[in-house]
Design an enzyme around this catalytic site. Sequence first.
Site, PDB file in Angstrom:
ATOM      1  N   ASN A   1       0.825  -1.206   0.000  1.00 35.12           N
ATOM      2  CA  ASN A   1       0.000   0.000   0.000  1.00 35.12           C
ATOM      3  C   ASN A   1       0.865   1.265   0.000  1.00 35.12           C
ATOM      4  O   ASN A   1       2.091   1.196   0.127  1.00 35.12           O
ATOM      5  CB  ASN A   1      -0.964  -0.042   1.193  1.00 35.12           C
ATOM      6  CG  ASN A   1      -2.303   0.575   0.852  1.00 35.12           C
ATOM      7  OD1 ASN A   1      -2.369   1.529   0.079  1.00 35.12           O
ATOM      8  ND2 ASN A   1      -3.358   0.037   1.413  1.00 35.12           N
TER       9      ASN A   1
ATOM     10  N   HIS B   1      22.928   3.670  10.855  1.00 35.81           N
ATOM     11  CA  HIS B   1      23.846   4.531  11.605  1.00 35.81           C
ATOM     12  C   HIS B   1      24.378   3.785  12.822  1.00 35.81           C
ATOM     13  O   HIS B   1      23.633   3.065  13.490  1.00 35.81           O
ATOM     14  CB  HIS B   1      23.127   5.799  12.060  1.00 35.81           C
ATOM     15  CG  HIS B   1      22.472   6.507  10.918  1.00 35.81           C
ATOM     16  ND1 HIS B   1      23.193   7.202   9.966  1.00 35.81           N
ATOM     17  CD2 HIS B   1      21.181   6.570  10.541  1.00 35.81           C
ATOM     18  CE1 HIS B   1      22.351   7.673   9.063  1.00 35.81           C
ATOM     19  NE2 HIS B   1      21.127   7.305   9.385  1.00 35.81           N
TER      20      HIS B   1
ATOM     21  N   LYS C   1      12.044  -8.520  16.812  1.00 38.42           N
ATOM     22  CA  LYS C   1      12.522  -9.912  16.882  1.00 38.42           C
ATOM     23  C   LYS C   1      11.584 -10.827  16.108  1.00 38.42           C
ATOM     24  O   LYS C   1      10.492 -10.405  15.700  1.00 38.42           O
ATOM     25  CB  LYS C   1      12.702 -10.349  18.322  1.00 38.42           C
ATOM     26  CG  LYS C   1      11.462 -10.327  19.137  1.00 38.42           C
ATOM     27  CD  LYS C   1      11.786 -10.760  20.567  1.00 38.42           C
ATOM     28  CE  LYS C   1      10.508 -10.861  21.359  1.00 38.42           C
ATOM     29  NZ  LYS C   1      10.698 -11.040  22.774  1.00 38.42           N
TER      30      LYS C   1
HETATM   31  C1  LIG Z   1      -4.529  -6.825  15.218  1.00 39.40           C
HETATM   32  C2  LIG Z   1      -5.954  -6.519  14.750  1.00 39.40           C
HETATM   33  C3  LIG Z   1      -6.180  -7.237  13.412  1.00 39.40           C
HETATM   34  C4  LIG Z   1      -6.955  -6.987  15.761  1.00 39.40           C
HETATM   35  O1  LIG Z   1      -6.758  -8.361  16.079  1.00 39.40           O
HETATM   36  P1  LIG Z   1      -7.631  -9.041  17.229  1.00 39.40           P
HETATM   37  O2  LIG Z   1      -7.061 -10.376  17.514  1.00 39.40           O
HETATM   38  O3  LIG Z   1      -9.068  -8.965  16.817  1.00 39.40           O
HETATM   39  O4  LIG Z   1      -7.334  -8.087  18.453  1.00 39.40           O
HETATM   40  P2  LIG Z   1      -8.306  -7.531  19.576  1.00 39.40           P
HETATM   41  O5  LIG Z   1      -8.924  -6.255  19.100  1.00 39.40           O
HETATM   42  O6  LIG Z   1      -9.218  -8.639  20.064  1.00 39.40           O
HETATM   43  O7  LIG Z   1      -7.270  -7.186  20.712  1.00 39.40           O
HETATM   44  C5  LIG Z   1      -6.516  -8.226  21.348  1.00 39.40           C
HETATM   45  C6  LIG Z   1      -5.386  -7.560  22.106  1.00 39.40           C
HETATM   46  O8  LIG Z   1      -4.467  -7.028  21.148  1.00 39.40           O
HETATM   47  C7  LIG Z   1      -4.241  -5.640  21.400  1.00 39.40           C
HETATM   48  N1  LIG Z   1      -4.105  -4.959  20.125  1.00 39.40           N
HETATM   49  C8  LIG Z   1      -4.969  -4.932  19.102  1.00 39.40           C
HETATM   50  N2  LIG Z   1      -4.485  -4.182  18.108  1.00 39.40           N
HETATM   51  C9  LIG Z   1      -3.285  -3.720  18.508  1.00 39.40           C
HETATM   52  C10 LIG Z   1      -2.316  -2.876  17.918  1.00 39.40           C
HETATM   53  N3  LIG Z   1      -2.491  -2.373  16.693  1.00 39.40           N
HETATM   54  N4  LIG Z   1      -1.201  -2.629  18.601  1.00 39.40           N
HETATM   55  C11 LIG Z   1      -1.015  -3.142  19.835  1.00 39.40           C
HETATM   56  N5  LIG Z   1      -1.904  -3.937  20.455  1.00 39.40           N
HETATM   57  C12 LIG Z   1      -3.025  -4.223  19.785  1.00 39.40           C
HETATM   58  C13 LIG Z   1      -5.478  -5.186  22.152  1.00 39.40           C
HETATM   59  O9  LIG Z   1      -5.199  -4.059  22.950  1.00 39.40           O
HETATM   60  C14 LIG Z   1      -5.812  -6.393  22.983  1.00 39.40           C
HETATM   61  O10 LIG Z   1      -4.980  -6.412  24.118  1.00 39.40           O
HETATM   62  P3  LIG Z   1      -5.562  -6.870  25.562  1.00 39.40           P
HETATM   63  O11 LIG Z   1      -5.972  -8.326  25.364  1.00 39.40           O
HETATM   64  O12 LIG Z   1      -4.398  -6.695  26.455  1.00 39.40           O
HETATM   65  O13 LIG Z   1      -6.713  -5.985  25.817  1.00 39.40           O
HETATM   66  C15 LIG Z   1      -6.178  -4.990  14.562  1.00 39.40           C
HETATM   67  O14 LIG Z   1      -6.082  -4.354  15.835  1.00 39.40           O
HETATM   68  C16 LIG Z   1      -5.173  -4.353  13.633  1.00 39.40           C
HETATM   69  O15 LIG Z   1      -4.097  -3.907  14.016  1.00 39.40           O
HETATM   70  N6  LIG Z   1      -5.544  -4.300  12.323  1.00 39.40           N
HETATM   71  C17 LIG Z   1      -4.678  -3.772  11.306  1.00 39.40           C
HETATM   72  C18 LIG Z   1      -5.524  -2.898  10.364  1.00 39.40           C
HETATM   73  C19 LIG Z   1      -4.671  -2.311   9.295  1.00 39.40           C
HETATM   74  O16 LIG Z   1      -3.607  -1.778   9.547  1.00 39.40           O
HETATM   75  N7  LIG Z   1      -5.108  -2.428   8.061  1.00 39.40           N
HETATM   76  C20 LIG Z   1      -4.324  -1.927   6.968  1.00 39.40           C
HETATM   77  C21 LIG Z   1      -5.001  -2.231   5.681  1.00 39.40           C
HETATM   78  S1  LIG Z   1      -3.846  -3.007   4.609  1.00 39.40           S
END
Ligand SMILES: CC(C)(COP(=O)(O)OP(=O)(O)OC[C@H]1O[C@@H](n2cnc3c(N)ncnc32)[C@H](O)[C@@H]1OP(=O)(O)O)[C@@H](O)C(=O)NCCC(=O)NCCS
Length: 187
Positions: A79, A110, A159
């Site tokens: 993207n 660096h 990692k």
């Molecule tokens: C990771 C993702 C897919 C969600 O996955 P999930 O398994 O449904 O996660 P949940 O929402 O149930 O959260 C589970 C845990 O992960 C954590 N978490 C979710 N997204 C996170 C992120 N981006 N960074 C850090 N922690 C994250 C939550 O805080 C939660 O922690 P907890 O259990 O301590 O409360 C979503 O958050 C994400 O990052 N999507 C990416 C979207 C994107 O960038 N799209 C681009 C289009 S190409």
Amino acid sequence: MGIKQKLVFGYRRIKGIVKFGSRGYSLRDAPSVRGKVYVNRFGQLVIGKRFSMAGRPWPCQLTVEDGAKLEFGSNVFINAGCGIAATKSIIIGNDVRIGPRTSIMDSDYHRLDADTDYGDLAKPIRIGNNVWIGTRCTILAGVTIGDGAVIAAGSTVIKDVPPNTVVGGSPAKIIRSLNIPDGWVRG
Ligand SMILES: CC(C)(COP(=O)(O)OP(=O)(O)OC[C@H]1O[C@@H](n2cnc3c(N)ncnc32)[C@H](O)[C@@H]1OP(=O)(O)O)[C@@H](O)C(=O)NCCC(=O)NCCS
């Protein structure tokens, strides 16, 4: 993008020395690029079938230093606003999705201090098949990301990531494991 523009991308912007996939490469499999992509290619750049890249609203940049290799498998989508820089080796598998404004670099570039050996800064990166990297992630030198893994938005991966797991945060930690049956590919 029309066929003519695709050929211009292939043979002028990358200056004709990029290798597109392997045998049986057809126009249907040609790379698709929207917007601007800057390519600084001094090493080896290999692009698999059905490579697709968005260069707008933010341009992308691919850098391959002299003696380095940057390789994409087939059906890879990158993207907008991404930067990928190989000073040694970055190998990206098949069916990989990379979210906007993600940065992947196999060198720290660096030195931290006078004790750091410049030659040690570059460490190969390997990204497996069927990996989804969310928006605004940073993948640092020396990392291997296992097949099927998901990198949550905004993560910094310092990692290795086990196959079929979601990691998130900065630095990225394991959030949970995923059910990825054999042959299942993320859309
Ligand atoms: C990771 C993702 C897919 C969600 O996955 P999930 O398994 O449904 O996660 P949940 O929402 O149930 O959260 C589970 C845990 O992960 C954590 N978490 C979710 N997204 C996170 C992120 N981006 N960074 C850090 N922690 C994250 C939550 O805080 C939660 O922690 P907890 O259990 O301590 O409360 C979503 O958050 C994400 O990052 N999507 C990416 C979207 C994107 O960038 N799209 C681009 C289009 S190409």
